[in-house]
Scaffold this motif. Structure first.
Motif, PDB file in Angstrom:
ATOM      1  N   ALA A  76      41.622  31.182  31.358  1.00  0.00           N
ATOM      2  CA  ALA A  76      41.050  30.996  32.691  1.00  0.00           C
ATOM      3  C   ALA A  76      40.996  29.521  33.072  1.00  0.00           C
ATOM      4  O   ALA A  76      41.229  29.161  34.233  1.00  0.00           O
ATOM      5  N   GLU A 115      44.500  28.589  34.021  1.00  0.00           N
ATOM      6  CA  GLU A 115      44.928  29.270  35.244  1.00  0.00           C
ATOM      7  C   GLU A 115      44.362  28.605  36.497  1.00  0.00           C
ATOM      8  O   GLU A 115      45.065  28.456  37.490  1.00  0.00           O
ATOM      9  N   TRP A 121      40.515  33.828  37.391  1.00  0.00           N
ATOM     10  CA  TRP A 121      41.520  34.474  36.545  1.00  0.00           C
ATOM     11  C   TRP A 121      42.862  34.642  37.255  1.00  0.00           C
ATOM     12  O   TRP A 121      43.795  35.222  36.696  1.00  0.00           O
ATOM     13  N   PHE A 173      44.188  36.462  39.945  1.00  0.00           N
ATOM     14  CA  PHE A 173      44.741  37.800  40.153  1.00  0.00           C
ATOM     15  C   PHE A 173      45.589  37.856  41.414  1.00  0.00           C
ATOM     16  O   PHE A 173      45.179  37.368  42.473  1.00  0.00           O
ATOM     17  N   ARG A 220      38.143  38.907  43.695  1.00  0.00           N
ATOM     18  CA  ARG A 220      38.865  38.033  42.769  1.00  0.00           C
ATOM     19  C   ARG A 220      38.140  36.698  42.622  1.00  0.00           C
ATOM     20  O   ARG A 220      38.288  36.002  41.619  1.00  0.00           O
ATOM     21  N   SER A 238      36.064  38.710  35.815  1.00  0.00           N
ATOM     22  CA  SER A 238      36.078  38.669  34.345  1.00  0.00           C
ATOM     23  C   SER A 238      36.138  40.075  33.761  1.00  0.00           C
ATOM     24  O   SER A 238      36.832  40.310  32.766  1.00  0.00           O
ATOM     25  N   ALA A 285      39.688  41.103  34.248  1.00  0.00           N
ATOM     26  CA  ALA A 285      40.568  40.356  33.342  1.00  0.00           C
ATOM     27  C   ALA A 285      40.484  40.898  31.921  1.00  0.00           C
ATOM     28  O   ALA A 285      41.499  40.994  31.219  1.00  0.00           O
ATOM     29  N   CYS A 286      39.283  41.280  31.496  1.00  0.00           N
ATOM     30  CA  CYS A 286      39.120  41.846  30.150  1.00  0.00           C
ATOM     31  C   CYS A 286      39.899  43.156  30.021  1.00  0.00           C
ATOM     32  O   CYS A 286      40.563  43.398  29.006  1.00  0.00           O
ATOM     33  N   TYR A 334      42.511  44.029  31.770  1.00  0.00           N
ATOM     34  CA  TYR A 334      43.933  43.702  31.846  1.00  0.00           C
ATOM     35  C   TYR A 334      44.430  43.121  30.524  1.00  0.00           C
ATOM     36  O   TYR A 334      45.486  43.515  30.001  1.00  0.00           O
ATOM     37  N   LEU A 335      43.669  42.200  29.961  1.00  0.00           N
ATOM     38  CA  LEU A 335      44.070  41.584  28.696  1.00  0.00           C
ATOM     39  C   LEU A 335      44.087  42.598  27.557  1.00  0.00           C
ATOM     40  O   LEU A 335      44.970  42.564  26.691  1.00  0.00           O
ATOM     41  N   TYR A 361      50.771  37.677  30.725  1.00  0.00           N
ATOM     42  CA  TYR A 361      49.783  37.445  31.775  1.00  0.00           C
ATOM     43  C   TYR A 361      50.378  36.526  32.838  1.00  0.00           C
ATOM     44  O   TYR A 361      50.098  36.650  34.032  1.00  0.00           O
TER      45      TYR A 361
END
Length: 237
Positions: free
Chosen positions: A32, A35, A52, A54, A73, A80, A83-84, A86-87, A104
């Protein structure tokens, strides 16, 4: 680096909390940082938004609301959480953090296609576009720099903590100024930490906002001392 440290004291505790409860490595917070420089208002040339970063279609896939009045976003808590998810999905797909992190940036389909064409199973053997090829290593470099300042950031975080507060707006739209008045904080301070409200209005529904707890406590202490020094009770004229 100084800018990273300035923002990290506010945002690292939030990022660390959501990474921890999702059983993800804490070091992913440096993704992050790279990014967005931890800028909730950040927007890339490709229209990626928030801490993050997006894209709108990925945001939609992971439950982030985007309307003329709100862009989640830019909400560091909601982003977050997304993002968690997605990761986790990327790591489940590749079974490897360097590849998950590269995807990513470069997109999972592109990374998988490149792996198949080049017959490689790790990031370090892949020939990728320059931005994606450098991405993992830039995050690694960012983590090395900030870890040298970890104790300072953690100490500062105790003083400058952000408090999540849930509010419910019963009207179609509510002016942000009403919230600022309620919590007795400057307009700019509120909007700096809650830029998701696109037109400076909060739409109907339930929202999680971030309030700088230290600022409220400092004002309360100042008020208490004023009353004590003047022999008054709180609320008296």
């Amino acid at each position: 680096l100084e800018l990273y440290k300035k923002r990290a004291k506010y945002y690292f505790p939030i990022l660390e909390y959501y990474l921890k409860v999702n059983d993800l490595p804490e070091d992913l917070k440096y993704l992050a940082v790279h990014e967005s420089a931890l800028n909730s208002n950040a927007k890339s040339s490709a229209d990626a938004v928030g801490v993050w970063q997006f894209m709108s279609y990925t945001a939609d896939d992971y439950g982030l609301t985007i309307t003329p009045y709100i862009d989640e976003r830019k909400n560091v808590i909601q982003a977050s959480l997304a993002a968690c998810k997605y990761l986790k999905s990327l790591h489940g797909r590749f079974g490897d953090w360097p590849l998950a992190i590269a995807s990513y940036n470069g997109g999972e389909g592109r990374i998988e296609g490149t792996m198949k064409r080049q017959g490689e199973s790790t990031l370090f053997g892949l020939s990728l576009i320059e931005e994606t090829e450098r991405y993992f290593f830039k995050i690694l470099a960012t983590s090395i720099l900030l870890k040298k300042n970890d104790s300072e950031i953690r100490e500062q975080s105790k003083m400058y903590r952000l408090e999540p507060v849930e509010i419910f707006v019963e009207t179609d739209l509510m002016d942000i100024k009403a919230i600022c008045d309620q919590y007795d904080i400057p307009y700019k301070v509120f909007y700096d930490f809650n830029p998701q409200f696109e037109q400076h209005m909060i739409p109907y529904g339930r929202h999680t906002i971030l309030i700088p707890k230290n600022l409220i406590l400092a004002k309360q202490e100042k008020q208490r001392l004023y009353y004590a020094n003047n022999g008054l009770q709180a609320g008296s004229r």
